[in-house]
Design an enzyme around this catalytic site. Structure first.
Site, mmCIF file in Angstrom:
data_model
loop_
_atom_site.group_PDB
_atom_site.id
_atom_site.type_symbol
_atom_site.label_atom_id
_atom_site.label_comp_id
_atom_site.label_asym_id
_atom_site.label_seq_id
_atom_site.Cartn_x
_atom_site.Cartn_y
_atom_site.Cartn_z
ATOM 1 N N HIS A 327 2.732 1.771 30.482
ATOM 2 C CA HIS A 327 3.650 1.039 29.608
ATOM 3 C C HIS A 327 4.153 -0.204 30.328
ATOM 4 O O HIS A 327 4.263 -0.221 31.555
ATOM 5 C CB HIS A 327 4.829 1.927 29.188
ATOM 6 C CG HIS A 327 5.638 1.371 28.065
ATOM 7 N ND1 HIS A 327 6.716 0.542 28.280
ATOM 8 C CD2 HIS A 327 5.514 1.508 26.722
ATOM 9 C CE1 HIS A 327 7.222 0.199 27.101
ATOM 10 N NE2 HIS A 327 6.515 0.759 26.146
ATOM 11 N N ASP A 385 2.527 7.192 22.553
ATOM 12 C CA ASP A 385 1.293 7.341 21.790
ATOM 13 C C ASP A 385 0.477 8.553 22.213
ATOM 14 O O ASP A 385 -0.374 9.020 21.444
ATOM 15 C CB ASP A 385 0.430 6.081 21.940
ATOM 16 C CG ASP A 385 1.113 4.854 21.351
ATOM 17 O OD1 ASP A 385 1.542 4.917 20.196
ATOM 18 O OD2 ASP A 385 1.238 3.843 22.061
#
Length: 449
Positions: A327, A385
């Site tokens: 991320h 996700d």
């Protein structure tokens, strides 16, 4: 057709012959590509009271990893989720109020707000027939974007930029887009998948998550746990600061003074990009690929070797990515991934997805080790996700709706940031680009060769 294709090929060749930008020039000129600083942090472009995304500490100028936090209007999302489960209630509508207005609603305010949202779920007369059925789309995001723009024509006050009017438009869009999404999906089923479509009317007294599951499923049935899990996903996707691509796109358009429908449509268009909103689909493709190539789901060594092959572009889609890992902000942990893993486990095993869940947990545990061994990067973690796609699969939702559900969840954040941009920023967003083209003189048409 062959002449046309030949012409297009020629045009492409002509473009490439006359256009090239050396990627290394960005470094030489100090250009912050992707609006990112050299250390990976985002370029500071604005101020917000809506949301804070905390993924690291800056200690003596050094980016230092820490457990991630997602904070809505000063409240840790972990505390919001704990309240939702401790009190066994749906909480997405409360989060919408919190993001829009900056405070937690009283019981009376929340009850009235839920009624307002229920009354706003319906669409204008003949809207479904004229805007969705007569113009189906194979991609639900495109149909949602077009539908949002079409709603402009049904609003007598579409251009009015007062706080009161933008709030009204925001509540209508937040409430009605789930209905648009499900209707667009049903038409897509009929036209492109050659399957039956069915339209169910909204039922009073239901949360947004319940409304989606009821109108999506043919039998209109779902369990309380299923609806709670969908509600949780929506809460965790409701906002992620002003710097994520879709929210920034919404702010950029809002800074010009354009209407609410254009600004929100821009957010949908941004989120449709696979680099932004489609990652959970790639996670599920990766998961299926792992299942097809790993024999023992309990063998960490075998799983690690397969992850290593993914990084080396020897497996999967050969992108070199382990989807659901890494991320831009979070370093040690993404709180959204932690929350989803914790709350999805029971339903995963109950619904027969235990192996899938176990494999994703193994990916979360082992991928950072593989990254450290292969690339020397020790500060990677699972992101939201990694688990959201599995949850949608567990709920029986079509992959066509994975990214649209993200959009449905994120609209409260887009609207909150749009309001902030219009009311407080009051300056058009206009960055600069360095021109690298060569000078050339104009040549008359008869002298060109």
């Amino acid at each position: 057709m062959s002449d046309k294709l030949h012409s297009l090929e020629y045009l492409c060749e002509e473009y490439l012959k006359n256009n090239y930008i050396d990627p290394e020039m960005s470094e030489k000129l100090g250009v912050k590509r992707g609006l990112r600083n050299p250390d990976g942090t985002g370029v500071l472009a604005g101020l917000t009271n809506v949301c804070d995304v905390v993924g690291y500490d800056m200690i003596d100028g050094v980016r230092t990893p820490r457990d991630g936090q997602l904070i809505y209007r000063g409240i840790d999302v972990q505390d919001i989720v704990k309240a939702a489960y401790a009190e066994d209630r749906f909480i997405f509508e409360e989060v919408i109020w919190l993001l829009l207005f900056g405070s937690l609603p009283t019981a009376e305010e929340l009850a009235d707000f839920k009624v307002t949202m229920e009354e706003s779920r319906g669409l204008p007369e003949n809207f479904v027939e004229d805007m969705i059925i007569k113009a189906p789309s194979p991609n639900i995001m495109n149909k949602m974007q077009r539908s949002v723009l079409a709603l402009y024509s049904y609003d007598d006050d579409a251009e009015i930029q007062t706080l009161k009017n933008i709030l009204r438009q925001s509540v209508v869009l937040i409430s009605s887009l789930p209905t648009i999404m499900v209707n667009a999906y049903q038409v897509k089923r009929r036209v492109y998948d050659k399957k039956s479509m069915y339209f169910h009317m909204p039922k009073p007294g239901q949360s947004t998550a319940e409304h989606i599951l009821r109108t999506y499923r043919a039998d209109r049935k779902f369990t309380h746990e299923e609806a709670k899990l969908l509600d949780l996903c929506m809460v965790l996707h409701a906002d992620h600061g002003g710097g994520n691509n879709s929210t920034f796109a919404c702010r950029v358009l809002s800074s010009t003074g354009t209407d609410t429908y254009s600004a929100i449509a821009a957010g949908i268009g941004s989120l449709k990009g696979p680099k932004h909103g489609g990652a959970n689909i790639k996670v599920m493709e990766m998961l299926d690929d792992i299942k097809a190539n790993v024999r023992d789901y309990d063998d960490d060594t075998e799983i690690k070797e397969y992850l290593r092959r993914l990084i080396r572009k020897q497996a999967g889609d050969r992108s070199g990515l382990i989807y659901g890992i890494g991320h831009a902000v979070y370093t040690k942990s993404d709180p959204r991934a932690v929350i989803l893993r914790t709350n999805a486990e029971h339903l995963a095993y109950e619904q027969g997805f235990g192996d899938d869940f176990k494999l994703l947990c193994a990916v979360e545990r082992l991928a950072p080790q593989v990254f450290a061994e292969e690339k020397g990067n020790k500060n990677v973690c699972a992101n939201v996700d990694l688990y959201s796609g599995l949850i949608y699969r567990m709920l029986g939702l079509s992959v066509d709706l994975y990214t649209p559900l993200f959009a449905i969840s994120r609209i409260p954040g887009w609207c909150a940031h749009r309001i902030e941009e219009v009311v407080f920023a009051n300056r058009i967003i206009r960055p600069a680009y360095k021109y690298l083209g060569v000078r050339q003189r104009y040549v008359s048409l008869e002298d060109r060769r």
